[in-house]
Design a protein around this motif. Structure first.
Motif, PDB file in Angstrom:
ATOM      1  N   SER A 402       0.841  -1.205   0.000  1.00  0.00           N
ATOM      2  CA  SER A 402       0.000   0.000   0.000  1.00  0.00           C
ATOM      3  C   SER A 402       0.874   1.253   0.000  1.00  0.00           C
ATOM      4  O   SER A 402       0.637   2.195  -0.761  1.00  0.00           O
ATOM      5  CB  SER A 402      -0.916   0.004   1.226  1.00  0.00           C
ATOM      6  N   MET A 403       1.888   1.256   0.857  1.00  0.00           N
ATOM      7  CA  MET A 403       2.805   2.387   0.924  1.00  0.00           C
ATOM      8  C   MET A 403       3.540   2.573  -0.392  1.00  0.00           C
ATOM      9  O   MET A 403       3.635   3.683  -0.924  1.00  0.00           O
ATOM     10  CB  MET A 403       3.817   2.157   2.046  1.00  0.00           C
ATOM     11  N   ALA A 404       4.082   1.472  -0.924  1.00  0.00           N
ATOM     12  CA  ALA A 404       4.851   1.553  -2.169  1.00  0.00           C
ATOM     13  C   ALA A 404       3.972   2.039  -3.318  1.00  0.00           C
ATOM     14  O   ALA A 404       4.398   2.876  -4.123  1.00  0.00           O
ATOM     15  CB  ALA A 404       5.463   0.194  -2.495  1.00  0.00           C
ATOM     16  N   ALA A 405       2.741   1.544  -3.398  1.00  0.00           N
ATOM     17  CA  ALA A 405       1.838   1.958  -4.477  1.00  0.00           C
ATOM     18  C   ALA A 405       1.539   3.452  -4.392  1.00  0.00           C
ATOM     19  O   ALA A 405       1.552   4.170  -5.412  1.00  0.00           O
ATOM     20  CB  ALA A 405       0.542   1.154  -4.409  1.00  0.00           C
ATOM     21  N   ALA A 406       1.272   3.961  -3.180  1.00  0.00           N
ATOM     22  CA  ALA A 406       0.993   5.388  -3.016  1.00  0.00           C
ATOM     23  C   ALA A 406       2.205   6.231  -3.390  1.00  0.00           C
ATOM     24  O   ALA A 406       2.075   7.278  -4.049  1.00  0.00           O
ATOM     25  CB  ALA A 406       0.571   5.671  -1.574  1.00  0.00           C
ATOM     26  N   LEU A 407       3.394   5.784  -2.993  1.00  0.00           N
ATOM     27  CA  LEU A 407       4.611   6.532  -3.316  1.00  0.00           C
ATOM     28  C   LEU A 407       4.923   6.483  -4.809  1.00  0.00           C
ATOM     29  O   LEU A 407       5.339   7.497  -5.400  1.00  0.00           O
ATOM     30  CB  LEU A 407       5.783   5.983  -2.506  1.00  0.00           C
ATOM     31  N   PHE A 408       4.741   5.316  -5.437  1.00  0.00           N
ATOM     32  CA  PHE A 408       4.969   5.228  -6.884  1.00  0.00           C
ATOM     33  C   PHE A 408       4.003   6.122  -7.646  1.00  0.00           C
ATOM     34  O   PHE A 408       4.384   6.793  -8.609  1.00  0.00           O
ATOM     35  CB  PHE A 408       4.825   3.777  -7.360  1.00  0.00           C
ATOM     36  N   LEU A 409       2.742   6.134  -7.225  1.00  0.00           N
ATOM     37  CA  LEU A 409       1.761   7.009  -7.870  1.00  0.00           C
ATOM     38  C   LEU A 409       2.189   8.467  -7.742  1.00  0.00           C
ATOM     39  O   LEU A 409       2.234   9.205  -8.734  1.00  0.00           O
ATOM     40  CB  LEU A 409       0.386   6.808  -7.224  1.00  0.00           C
ATOM     41  N   GLY A 410       2.490   8.877  -6.505  1.00  0.00           N
ATOM     42  CA  GLY A 410       2.876  10.264  -6.284  1.00  0.00           C
ATOM     43  C   GLY A 410       4.130  10.655  -7.035  1.00  0.00           C
ATOM     44  O   GLY A 410       4.198  11.735  -7.635  1.00  0.00           O
ATOM     45  N   GLY A 411       5.151   9.790  -7.018  1.00  0.00           N
ATOM     46  CA  GLY A 411       6.417  10.125  -7.669  1.00  0.00           C
ATOM     47  C   GLY A 411       6.352  10.100  -9.179  1.00  0.00           C
ATOM     48  O   GLY A 411       6.873  11.001  -9.853  1.00  0.00           O
ATOM     49  N   CYS A 412       5.698   9.096  -9.739  1.00  0.00           N
ATOM     50  CA  CYS A 412       5.669   8.959 -11.200  1.00  0.00           C
ATOM     51  C   CYS A 412       4.918  10.100 -11.871  1.00  0.00           C
ATOM     52  O   CYS A 412       5.365  10.633 -12.902  1.00  0.00           O
ATOM     53  CB  CYS A 412       5.051   7.613 -11.592  1.00  0.00           C
ATOM     54  N   VAL A 413       3.773  10.493 -11.313  1.00  0.00           N
ATOM     55  CA  VAL A 413       3.017  11.572 -11.965  1.00  0.00           C
ATOM     56  C   VAL A 413       3.787  12.890 -11.888  1.00  0.00           C
ATOM     57  O   VAL A 413       3.702  13.725 -12.798  1.00  0.00           O
ATOM     58  CB  VAL A 413       1.614  11.720 -11.351  1.00  0.00           C
ATOM     59  N   LEU A 414       4.577  13.091 -10.822  1.00  0.00           N
ATOM     60  CA  LEU A 414       5.401  14.303 -10.754  1.00  0.00           C
ATOM     61  C   LEU A 414       6.483  14.284 -11.822  1.00  0.00           C
ATOM     62  O   LEU A 414       6.807  15.331 -12.404  1.00  0.00           O
ATOM     63  CB  LEU A 414       6.031  14.434  -9.367  1.00  0.00           C
ATOM     64  N   LEU A 415       7.025  13.121 -12.110  1.00  0.00           N
ATOM     65  CA  LEU A 415       8.032  13.025 -13.164  1.00  0.00           C
ATOM     66  C   LEU A 415       7.430  13.239 -14.550  1.00  0.00           C
ATOM     67  O   LEU A 415       8.108  13.726 -15.462  1.00  0.00           O
ATOM     68  CB  LEU A 415       8.728  11.665 -13.094  1.00  0.00           C
ATOM     69  N   PHE A 416       6.164  12.893 -14.724  1.00  0.00           N
ATOM     70  CA  PHE A 416       5.505  13.058 -16.024  1.00  0.00           C
ATOM     71  C   PHE A 416       5.189  14.515 -16.347  1.00  0.00           C
ATOM     72  O   PHE A 416       4.941  14.856 -17.502  1.00  0.00           O
ATOM     73  CB  PHE A 416       4.212  12.242 -16.073  1.00  0.00           C
ATOM     74  N   ILE A 417       5.193  15.380 -15.336  1.00  0.00           N
ATOM     75  CA  ILE A 417       4.796  16.782 -15.565  1.00  0.00           C
ATOM     76  C   ILE A 417       5.685  17.453 -16.601  1.00  0.00           C
ATOM     77  O   ILE A 417       5.216  18.243 -17.427  1.00  0.00           O
ATOM     78  CB  ILE A 417       4.830  17.558 -14.230  1.00  0.00           C
ATOM     79  N   GLN A 418       6.977  17.139 -16.592  1.00  0.00           N
ATOM     80  CA  GLN A 418       7.889  17.777 -17.542  1.00  0.00           C
ATOM     81  C   GLN A 418       7.598  17.383 -18.990  1.00  0.00           C
ATOM     82  O   GLN A 418       8.048  18.066 -19.917  1.00  0.00           O
ATOM     83  CB  GLN A 418       9.324  17.415 -17.186  1.00  0.00           C
ATOM     84  N   LEU A 419       6.842  16.302 -19.209  1.00  0.00           N
ATOM     85  CA  LEU A 419       6.526  15.846 -20.554  1.00  0.00           C
ATOM     86  C   LEU A 419       5.228  16.463 -21.090  1.00  0.00           C
ATOM     87  O   LEU A 419       4.911  16.285 -22.267  1.00  0.00           O
ATOM     88  CB  LEU A 419       6.389  14.318 -20.571  1.00  0.00           C
ATOM     89  N   VAL A 420       4.503  17.175 -20.234  1.00  0.00           N
ATOM     90  CA  VAL A 420       3.222  17.759 -20.650  1.00  0.00           C
ATOM     91  C   VAL A 420       3.488  18.997 -21.514  1.00  0.00           C
ATOM     92  O   VAL A 420       4.269  19.865 -21.122  1.00  0.00           O
ATOM     93  CB  VAL A 420       2.373  18.145 -19.427  1.00  0.00           C
ATOM     94  N   PRO A 421       2.861  19.106 -22.696  1.00  0.00           N
ATOM     95  CA  PRO A 421       3.030  20.308 -23.529  1.00  0.00           C
ATOM     96  C   PRO A 421       2.641  21.570 -22.767  1.00  0.00           C
ATOM     97  O   PRO A 421       1.750  21.552 -21.912  1.00  0.00           O
ATOM     98  CB  PRO A 421       2.083  20.051 -24.708  1.00  0.00           C
ATOM     99  N   ALA A 422       3.309  22.663 -23.089  1.00  0.00           N
ATOM    100  CA  ALA A 422       3.137  23.910 -22.337  1.00  0.00           C
ATOM    101  C   ALA A 422       1.705  24.417 -22.361  1.00  0.00           C
ATOM    102  O   ALA A 422       1.262  25.071 -21.409  1.00  0.00           O
ATOM    103  CB  ALA A 422       4.083  24.977 -22.886  1.00  0.00           C
ATOM    104  N   HIS A 423       0.944  24.124 -23.427  1.00  0.00           N
ATOM    105  CA  HIS A 423      -0.407  24.673 -23.527  1.00  0.00           C
ATOM    106  C   HIS A 423      -1.444  23.845 -22.755  1.00  0.00           C
ATOM    107  O   HIS A 423      -2.575  24.291 -22.585  1.00  0.00           O
ATOM    108  CB  HIS A 423      -0.825  24.778 -24.990  1.00  0.00           C
ATOM    109  N   LEU A 424      -1.057  22.664 -22.263  1.00  0.00           N
ATOM    110  CA  LEU A 424      -1.996  21.813 -21.519  1.00  0.00           C
ATOM    111  C   LEU A 424      -1.851  22.069 -20.015  1.00  0.00           C
ATOM    112  O   LEU A 424      -1.435  21.202 -19.239  1.00  0.00           O
ATOM    113  CB  LEU A 424      -1.756  20.340 -21.848  1.00  0.00           C
TER     114      LEU A 424
END
Length: 557
Positions: A402-424
């Motif tokens: 449960s802990m690992a899943a919550a941390l992976f969710l939180g960490g991975c989506v933060l890493l994906f932010i840099q891939l989001v186009p500037a207009h989105l």
């Protein structure tokens, strides 16, 4: 008492007395929700540019061209900290030369904002940043104010436990409420940044101390089943409610002094609670004040409409209890064996990184695209489902996964932010909120998980040491946000990477779900990869000891 739960079982679990204590103590947490993160708006940084002196002899064209252009956060705009050398502009203006046509602006000499700054009032009428010009060369002072608040929280964490053990839960609760409210009121009249920051340290001390006292008071008064809900949902959700009120206050009150005053005044509403909230009977018994404890229990039974027995607490049992000597343990026991040493090291890292992520994302809301007030409100609202999910996971699924899943969710989506186009922009905000959801869930779960890993003899010290690491993480978090001034993705990359690595680290911890709580260091569950050394002690605990321990979540901690 040897069996306090059994002696007071006649009161029931959820009568009018317990409901009153539950909701009043939870309500006392609400001011902590907006005090802990008020710096988000008190130290908000509006758009700003160099001020030109009123007597500057410049044409309209040169006035408009006096500030260099630069790229900030992927967008081009006027420089916040530099201007073209005013003497040169005055000469060009007097000669009738035109900027850009007759003069190459890129080759002009620049200078600092010698005459101060002009601040946009679109978002804030005033903040401590605009009041004391905490920008450019002094821009480090605003995040330092936030860090100093958390330094106060760190100091308060040291002393609050000893104070409540010595003077009582109720007394410390209300005195430290007064400290938080009184010194917040004094902050309204701060004449300098230094005065504001020193008072903020004291506010932080009061905030965490009354949080701890309210939490402990609730856990000692409430019964076993209600206690778990109070710890995992009651306190946390009421804290989130206070956090939600912060952007609402800030939206309608844009001046920092008036905002701070409005956030301070609700603390006065807690004064009448002195005559309603009782002292902890457990603490009174530990001090030998049996008669006072019995009066409280009899009042509780009357409130619940229950007839109390003739004798509730037997003085002879108290005498036997106090005559028994318990073996002493020190902080060194947290590193005495290889197994507990690994648990302690991993717990310290785990708590510190989660704290950096939680407070870093909370403090970063004004830097997101869109309305700062809406973003802060969303950041608060997302905590409610995070706490509920954490409670469900704790009741039904293994801790480690449960802990690992919550941390992976939180960490991975933060890493994906840099891939989001500037207009989105909306997608970026959604990812940040998902990251906050995952990290908040893990923050709620880590308290219970850590307490289950440590044995009874050092459990309080183990959770205390981990909590201390959490305070250090909160002190560092404002400077993770500060890195966004250099690269707007850098805070997310750092927090995301560290959170994912912490999720991986969690998988090496032992699984405590469904296992009895260890009493001794030898009975601790083994860290993955460490060789097991069999001992003569077997793990056997009573049914009561298998209850999930109640541990404080100080966010704000």
């Amino acid at each position: 008492m040897p069996d306090y739960e059994g002696v007071t079982a006649f009161l029931g679990e959820w009568g009018p007395f317990q409901r009153l204590v539950f909701f009043l103590l939870s309500a006392s947490i609400v001011p902590n929700g907006f005090t802990g993160l008020s710096i988000v708006f008190l130290a908000g940084v509006p758009e700003h540019r160099c001020r030109l002196p009123p007597g500057a002899n410049l044409s309209r064209e040169w006035l408009n061209a006096s500030i260099p252009r630069e790229v900030q956060g992927g967008r081009e705009g006027p420089s916040r900290c530099r201007r073209y050398r005013l003497a040169s502009l005055a000469n060009f203006s007097a000669l009738g030369l035109q900027p850009g046509r007759d003069v190459d602006l890129s080759r002009l000499e620049q200078e600092k904002c010698l005459d101060g700054w002009e601040y946009s009032q679109e978002l804030y009428l005033s903040t401590i940043v605009t009041e004391w010009n905490l920008v450019c060369d002094d821009d480090w002072k605003a995040p330092l104010s936030a860090s100093l608040f958390f330094v106060g929280v760190l100091i308060g964490s040291f002393v609050s436990g000893q104070l409540s053990d010595k003077f009582g839960r109720k007394s410390v609760l209300f005195v430290t409420m007064g400290v938080q409210t009184g010194f917040s009121f004094l902050q309204v009249f701060s004449t300098s940044w230094e005065m504001f920051s020193v008072l903020f340290v004291i506010v932080g001390m009061g905030q965490i101390s009354n949080y701890v006292a309210a939490f402990v008071l609730g856990t000692e008064i409430l019964g076993k089943s209600v206690r778990i809900i109070f710890c995992t949902l009651g306190v946390c959700i009421f804290y989130a409610i206070g956090y939600m009120l912060l952007p609402l206050f800030a939206y309608f009150i844009r001046d920092w002094r008036m905002l701070l005053l409005a956030l301070t005044l609700p603390g006065l509403l807690c004064i009448p609670l002195w005559w309603v909230i009782p002292e902890s009977p457990r603490w009174l018994i530990s001090q030998g004040r049996l008669q006072e404890a019995e009066i409280i229990i009899r009042k509780a039974s009357k409130t619940n409409g229950i007839t109390a027995p003739g004798v509730i607490f037997d003085p002879m049992e108290l005498q036997e209890m106090t005559s028994q000597k318990q073996p002493s343990h020190t902080i060194l026991d947290l590193v005495r064996t290889q197994n507990i040493r690994f648990v302690t090291i991993m717990s310290v890292i785990l708590w510190m990184i989660i704290s950096v992520g939680y407070f870093g994302l909370s403090l970063d809301t004004p830097n997101l695209h869109g309305d700062a007030y809406v973003n802060c409100f969303l950041s608060a609202v997302i905590e409610v489902p995070a706490y509920v999910i954490a409670w469900v996971l704790l009741r039904n699924l293994p801790r480690r996964y449960s802990m690992a899943a919550a941390l992976f969710l939180g960490g991975c989506v933060l890493l994906f932010i840099q891939l989001v186009p500037a207009h989105l922009h909306i997608l970026s905000i959604i990812l940040v909120m998902l990251g906050k959801f995952g990290i908040t869930s893990s923050f709620s779960m880590v308290y219970v998980y850590t307490a289950e890993l440590y044995p009874t003899v050092v459990r309080n010290m183990g959770v205390g040491a981990s909590s201390m690491a959490s305070r250090l993480g909160s002190i560092l978090s404002p400077y993770f946000v500060y890195l966004g001034a250099y690269d707007r993705f850098l805070p997310y990359i750092l927090m995301g990477s560290l959170t994912v690595l912490t999720g991986i680290l969690t998988l090496f911890l032992p699984e405590s779900y469904g296992t009895p709580l260890p009493d001794t260091i030898e009975q601790m569950l083994r860290v993955k990869g460490l060789k097991h050394r069999p001992t003569s002690n077997s793990i056997r605990v009573s049914k009561d000891e298998e209850e999930i321990p109640v541990i404080l979540k100080s966010t704000a901690l």
